[in-house]
Motif scaffolding. Structure first.
Motif, PDB file in Angstrom:
ATOM      1  N   LEU A 144       0.997  -1.043  -0.152  1.00  0.00           N
ATOM      2  CA  LEU A 144      -0.124   0.094  -0.324  1.00  0.00           C
ATOM      3  C   LEU A 144       0.336   1.215   0.252  1.00  0.00           C
ATOM      4  O   LEU A 144       0.928   1.986  -0.651  1.00  0.00           O
ATOM      5  CB  LEU A 144      -1.248   0.404   1.263  1.00  0.00           C
ATOM      6  CG  LEU A 144      -1.656  -0.972   1.473  1.00  0.00           C
ATOM      7  CD1 LEU A 144      -2.848  -1.185   2.449  1.00  0.00           C
ATOM      8  CD2 LEU A 144      -3.305  -1.095   0.256  1.00  0.00           C
ATOM      9  N   LEU A 148       0.922   4.859  -3.009  1.00  0.00           N
ATOM     10  CA  LEU A 148       0.722   5.909  -2.088  1.00  0.00           C
ATOM     11  C   LEU A 148       2.455   6.636  -2.191  1.00  0.00           C
ATOM     12  O   LEU A 148       2.391   8.185  -2.832  1.00  0.00           O
ATOM     13  CB  LEU A 148       1.093   6.279  -0.898  1.00  0.00           C
ATOM     14  CG  LEU A 148       0.011   5.983  -0.530  1.00  0.00           C
ATOM     15  CD1 LEU A 148      -0.508   6.457   0.746  1.00  0.00           C
ATOM     16  CD2 LEU A 148      -1.946   6.561  -1.330  1.00  0.00           C
ATOM     17  N   THR A 160      -1.884   2.400 -10.828  1.00  0.00           N
ATOM     18  CA  THR A 160      -2.664   3.308 -10.079  1.00  0.00           C
ATOM     19  C   THR A 160      -3.089   3.670  -9.845  1.00  0.00           C
ATOM     20  O   THR A 160      -4.830   4.292  -9.894  1.00  0.00           O
ATOM     21  CB  THR A 160      -1.385   3.321  -9.356  1.00  0.00           C
ATOM     22  OG1 THR A 160      -0.879   2.278  -8.143  1.00  0.00           O
ATOM     23  CG2 THR A 160      -2.393   3.603  -7.915  1.00  0.00           C
ATOM     24  N   TRP A 179     -11.096  -1.717  -7.218  1.00  0.00           N
ATOM     25  CA  TRP A 179     -11.133  -0.644  -5.994  1.00  0.00           C
ATOM     26  C   TRP A 179     -12.411  -0.430  -5.855  1.00  0.00           C
ATOM     27  O   TRP A 179     -13.000  -0.269  -7.124  1.00  0.00           O
ATOM     28  CB  TRP A 179     -10.202  -0.205  -5.946  1.00  0.00           C
ATOM     29  CG  TRP A 179      -8.447  -0.580  -5.848  1.00  0.00           C
ATOM     30  CD1 TRP A 179      -7.975  -0.714  -6.756  1.00  0.00           C
ATOM     31  CD2 TRP A 179      -8.019  -0.223  -4.944  1.00  0.00           C
ATOM     32  NE1 TRP A 179      -6.629  -1.152  -6.318  1.00  0.00           N
ATOM     33  CE2 TRP A 179      -6.548  -0.811  -4.823  1.00  0.00           C
ATOM     34  CE3 TRP A 179      -7.828  -0.432  -3.442  1.00  0.00           C
ATOM     35  CZ2 TRP A 179      -5.773  -1.355  -3.944  1.00  0.00           C
ATOM     36  CZ3 TRP A 179      -6.850  -0.501  -2.190  1.00  0.00           C
ATOM     37  CH2 TRP A 179      -5.857  -0.766  -2.641  1.00  0.00           C
ATOM     38  N   SER A 188     -11.202   0.937  -1.571  1.00  0.00           N
ATOM     39  CA  SER A 188     -10.722   0.176  -0.835  1.00  0.00           C
ATOM     40  C   SER A 188     -11.220  -1.003  -1.379  1.00  0.00           C
ATOM     41  O   SER A 188     -12.044  -1.270  -2.487  1.00  0.00           O
ATOM     42  CB  SER A 188     -12.267  -0.002   0.803  1.00  0.00           C
ATOM     43  OG  SER A 188     -13.102  -0.191  -0.252  1.00  0.00           O
ATOM     44  N   LEU A 195      -8.118  -3.189   2.717  1.00  0.00           N
ATOM     45  CA  LEU A 195      -7.004  -2.507   2.221  1.00  0.00           C
ATOM     46  C   LEU A 195      -7.999  -0.935   2.144  1.00  0.00           C
ATOM     47  O   LEU A 195      -8.989  -1.054   1.667  1.00  0.00           O
ATOM     48  CB  LEU A 195      -6.225  -3.251   1.446  1.00  0.00           C
ATOM     49  CG  LEU A 195      -5.776  -4.139   1.315  1.00  0.00           C
ATOM     50  CD1 LEU A 195      -4.443  -4.552   0.051  1.00  0.00           C
ATOM     51  CD2 LEU A 195      -4.907  -4.181   2.610  1.00  0.00           C
ATOM     52  N   VAL A 197      -7.197   2.194   0.623  1.00  0.00           N
ATOM     53  CA  VAL A 197      -5.657   4.213   0.172  1.00  0.00           C
ATOM     54  C   VAL A 197      -6.504   5.095  -0.266  1.00  0.00           C
ATOM     55  O   VAL A 197      -7.579   5.292  -0.693  1.00  0.00           O
ATOM     56  CB  VAL A 197      -4.951   2.599  -0.804  1.00  0.00           C
ATOM     57  CG1 VAL A 197      -5.644   2.956  -2.071  1.00  0.00           C
ATOM     58  CG2 VAL A 197      -3.615   3.947  -1.230  1.00  0.00           C
ATOM     59  N   SER A 198      -5.664   6.272   0.433  1.00  0.00           N
ATOM     60  CA  SER A 198      -6.550   7.391  -0.215  1.00  0.00           C
ATOM     61  C   SER A 198      -4.828   8.382  -0.668  1.00  0.00           C
ATOM     62  O   SER A 198      -4.047   8.999   0.752  1.00  0.00           O
ATOM     63  CB  SER A 198      -7.074   8.202   1.053  1.00  0.00           C
ATOM     64  OG  SER A 198      -7.754   9.536   0.565  1.00  0.00           O
ATOM     65  N   ARG A 203      -2.357   8.021   2.163  1.00  0.00           N
ATOM     66  CA  ARG A 203      -2.009   7.604   4.477  1.00  0.00           C
ATOM     67  C   ARG A 203      -3.217   5.576   3.280  1.00  0.00           C
ATOM     68  O   ARG A 203      -3.453   5.661   2.189  1.00  0.00           O
ATOM     69  CB  ARG A 203      -3.543   8.235   4.981  1.00  0.00           C
ATOM     70  CG  ARG A 203      -3.685   7.352   6.003  1.00  0.00           C
ATOM     71  CD  ARG A 203      -4.982   7.876   6.676  1.00  0.00           C
ATOM     72  NE  ARG A 203      -4.426   8.918   7.477  1.00  0.00           N
ATOM     73  CZ  ARG A 203      -4.841   9.673   8.045  1.00  0.00           C
ATOM     74  NH1 ARG A 203      -5.955   9.425   8.844  1.00  0.00           N
ATOM     75  NH2 ARG A 203      -4.215  11.349   8.529  1.00  0.00           N
ATOM     76  N   TRP A 204      -2.940   4.652   4.029  1.00  0.00           N
ATOM     77  CA  TRP A 204      -2.999   3.573   3.543  1.00  0.00           C
ATOM     78  C   TRP A 204      -3.480   3.448   5.039  1.00  0.00           C
ATOM     79  O   TRP A 204      -2.669   3.626   6.496  1.00  0.00           O
ATOM     80  CB  TRP A 204      -2.258   2.970   2.766  1.00  0.00           C
ATOM     81  CG  TRP A 204      -0.918   2.617   3.536  1.00  0.00           C
ATOM     82  CD1 TRP A 204       0.149   3.666   3.384  1.00  0.00           C
ATOM     83  CD2 TRP A 204      -0.736   1.803   4.685  1.00  0.00           C
ATOM     84  NE1 TRP A 204       1.323   2.678   4.519  1.00  0.00           N
ATOM     85  CE2 TRP A 204       0.675   2.065   5.119  1.00  0.00           C
ATOM     86  CE3 TRP A 204      -1.347   0.648   5.062  1.00  0.00           C
ATOM     87  CZ2 TRP A 204       1.645   1.473   6.049  1.00  0.00           C
ATOM     88  CZ3 TRP A 204      -0.429   0.199   6.185  1.00  0.00           C
ATOM     89  CH2 TRP A 204       1.141   0.289   6.508  1.00  0.00           C
TER      90      TRP A 204
END
Length: 241
Positions: A144, A148, A160, A179, A188, A195, A197-198, A203-204
């Motif tokens: 993750l 990022l 991604t 996703w 997510s 999982l 991820v933002s 942040r993950w």
């Protein structure tokens, strides 16, 4: 953003799933979690995450190398890779895995290990003796965090970026490429182990539910709220409304 080691945040996440294992961080690595030290390397059953840990990044590598097109039918009059990746976990990955294995000339886990897991240092991620994918939180964090990071290898940044945006138009439920979009700019995957991820907040987070919480949508929602809503102004506005 406040530091993720903040005791209040730690308590809030822990209360969401007292029997769960969890970790959160950013592109630089782990910042907080329920396990520390050697516990972060304890392996867990993450079979439900195989599509996003193996199939999705391998497809991204193949697309980047020009060996697979998202919009070319897999068979005559059949679905495209794009269609299967936006249809949800029950239909997409099972239909894609054999096709991808044919392109790679090897089992999917071997392809993922060569193209993604080993380059990222995910040395403990592998099928167990029963064939079920197993991985530690430390490896999930490596995966993750890479999504990022500015690194373009092994998972191409363009892949991604293309995956973490709505690819279903006006259709519902909205999907990216495998996703799922959610509040606070969070994407997510997973109905058990999950999982998050933002890219917006860099942040993950990773969640492995306890024995009594597997499949709990309420736990996943509480976990997402605790991790991502706490220090984002826009999230606070949503919560107050």
């Amino acid at each position: 953003m406040t530091p993720h080691s903040d005791e209040a945040l730690y308590a809030k996440v822990s209360s969401a799933g007292p029997g769960a294992f969890w970790a959160l961080g950013g592109p630089e690595g782990l910042q907080a979690g329920s396990a520390a030290g050697t516990d972060a390397d304890a392996v867990h059953d993450v079979a439900g995450l195989a599509p996003v840990l193996a199939l999705w990044p391998v497809i991204g590598c193949l697309v980047d190398r020009g060996e697979l097109s998202l919009h070319t039918p897999l068979t005559a009059h059949g679905p495209t890779t794009h269609q299967l990746l936006t249809r949800g976990s029950a239909e997409g990955p099972p239909g894609l895995a054999p096709f991808v294995e044919g392109l790679c000339g090897a089992p999917l886990a071997d392809c993922a290990a060569e193209l993604v897991w080993r380059p990222l240092g995910m040395t403990r991620t592998a099928p167990g003796p029963d064939g079920t994918l197993r991985a530690p939180l430390a490896d999930l964090g490596r995966f993750l965090g890479h999504l990022l990071s500015p690194s373009d290898h092994p998972v191409p940044r363009a892949w991604t970026a293309e995956s973490l945006r709505i690819r279903t138009g006006e259709l519902t439920p909205a999907r990216g490429l495998l996703w799922h979009p959610g509040p606070y700019g969070v994407w997510s995957y997973g109905d058990g182990p999950s999982l998050f991820v933002s890219p917006r907040h860099s942040r993950w987070a990773a969640l492995v539910p306890g024995p009594g919480d597997a499949g709990s949508a309420a736990l996943r929602t509480a976990f997402r709220e605790a991790v991502f809503a706490g220090d984002a102004a826009e999230a606070a506005a949503v919560v107050r409304s």
